[in-house]
Design an enzyme around this catalytic site. Structure first.
Site, mmCIF file in Angstrom:
data_model
loop_
_atom_site.group_PDB
_atom_site.id
_atom_site.type_symbol
_atom_site.label_atom_id
_atom_site.label_comp_id
_atom_site.label_asym_id
_atom_site.label_seq_id
_atom_site.Cartn_x
_atom_site.Cartn_y
_atom_site.Cartn_z
ATOM 1 N N GLU A 186 0.839 -1.196 0.000
ATOM 2 C CA GLU A 186 0.000 0.000 0.000
ATOM 3 C C GLU A 186 0.876 1.249 0.000
ATOM 4 O O GLU A 186 1.922 1.309 0.644
ATOM 5 C CB GLU A 186 -0.905 -0.005 1.236
ATOM 6 C CG GLU A 186 -1.698 1.266 1.454
ATOM 7 C CD GLU A 186 -2.800 1.472 0.425
ATOM 8 O OE1 GLU A 186 -3.701 2.267 0.695
ATOM 9 O OE2 GLU A 186 -2.752 0.849 -0.650
ATOM 10 N N ASP A 230 -2.507 -5.022 0.714
ATOM 11 C CA ASP A 230 -1.802 -3.947 1.416
ATOM 12 C C ASP A 230 -0.417 -4.365 1.893
ATOM 13 O O ASP A 230 0.517 -3.564 1.875
ATOM 14 C CB ASP A 230 -2.626 -3.466 2.615
ATOM 15 C CG ASP A 230 -3.938 -2.835 2.193
ATOM 16 O OD1 ASP A 230 -3.911 -2.009 1.265
ATOM 17 O OD2 ASP A 230 -4.984 -3.159 2.777
#
Length: 252
Positions: A80, A108
């Site tokens: 992310e 992420d």
């Protein structure tokens, strides 16, 4: 809300959020609630990763001192916050190296200890509903999901919360801090309700000042994952003092 975001979050997190929004053709000055949400999500991802390493035996350990150790490697790979092209490059590299299946959507984090991708969620809504939405979108049992709420709740795949209780408590305390600072400025209702946000935007309401005695500036010391803020939730005494200051906030 924009002023709050720039004051509450570390400048590097703000810059990453701005780049992310602009990559999708969104304007942080207009979609300020999304701006705040992205900054919050980024910070939670970095906090999730901070201080967690794998030693030479492959065991997960927590190191907060910053003492360099060549035998340690970061437990989590942060995906992310990268532009999409670079993020997919990192994902492909991980898949080629570890043999794990490539996810359909960008996750992420990657957890080198558990050998799995992780999807982090931060929700203003009912946590069970948000979790199901994430699970239905991902449609993969191999991507681990961990959701945090601003009310202190959390939900994870198979109730596997990955991190130790103290590390998760730091994240919850930070979310509590963000919620209370928004509330003290009259921003929380619009952050939760899009309808309220539109109403406030039409009236061009200005943000209220911060609650008296409430810390709104952040220090810019380096953390393991990013040059991010020194977590004020790290010390239990400071956390207790912070909570006490919230209770003393004057309603304007």
């Amino acid at each position: 809300m924009e002023d709050f975001v720039r004051q509450c979050f570390n400048p590097m997190i703000v810059e990453l959020a701005e780049k992310t929004m602009k990559e999708y053709g969104e304007d942080p000055k207009i979609e300020t609630n999304k701006f705040a949400a992205i900054c919050t999500h980024l910070e939670v991802c970095f906090m999730y990763s901070d201080f967690h390493f794998i030693d030479e035996r492959g065991e997960s350990i927590i190191v907060e001192s910053g003492d360099p150790n060549a035998l340690l490697k970061h437990r989590f790979e942060i995906i992310e916050g990268r532009d999409r092209a670079m993020a997919w490059t990192v994902v492909n590299s991980i898949c080629n190296t570890t043999g794990v299946d490539k996810p359909k959507f960008l996750p992420d984090l990657y957890d080198y200890k558990e050998n799995r991708f992780t999807e982090i969620g931060v929700t203003r809504r009912e946590i069970h509903i948000y979790y199901l939405e994430k699970a239905n979108k991902i449609k993969s049992e191999k991507t681990h999901i961990h959701i945090f709420s601003f009310t202190g709740e959390e939900m994870a795949t198979k109730a596997d919360y990955t991190l130790d209780e103290e590390s998760r408590a730091r994240i919850k305390t930070r979310l509590f801090t963000i919620r209370q600072e928004m509330a003290s400025r009259g921003l929380w209702d619009s952050f939760v309700s899009p309808r309220e946000a539109k109403r406030q935007l039409k009236k061009d309401l200005k943000s209220q000042g911060p609650c008296v005695g409430l810390p709104t500036k952040v220090s810019h010391l380096t953390s393991p994952a990013l040059k991010t803020l020194e977590p004020m939730w790290m010390d239990s005494n400071r956390t207790a003092a912070l909570r006490a200051s919230f209770l003393k906030c004057r309603k304007k």
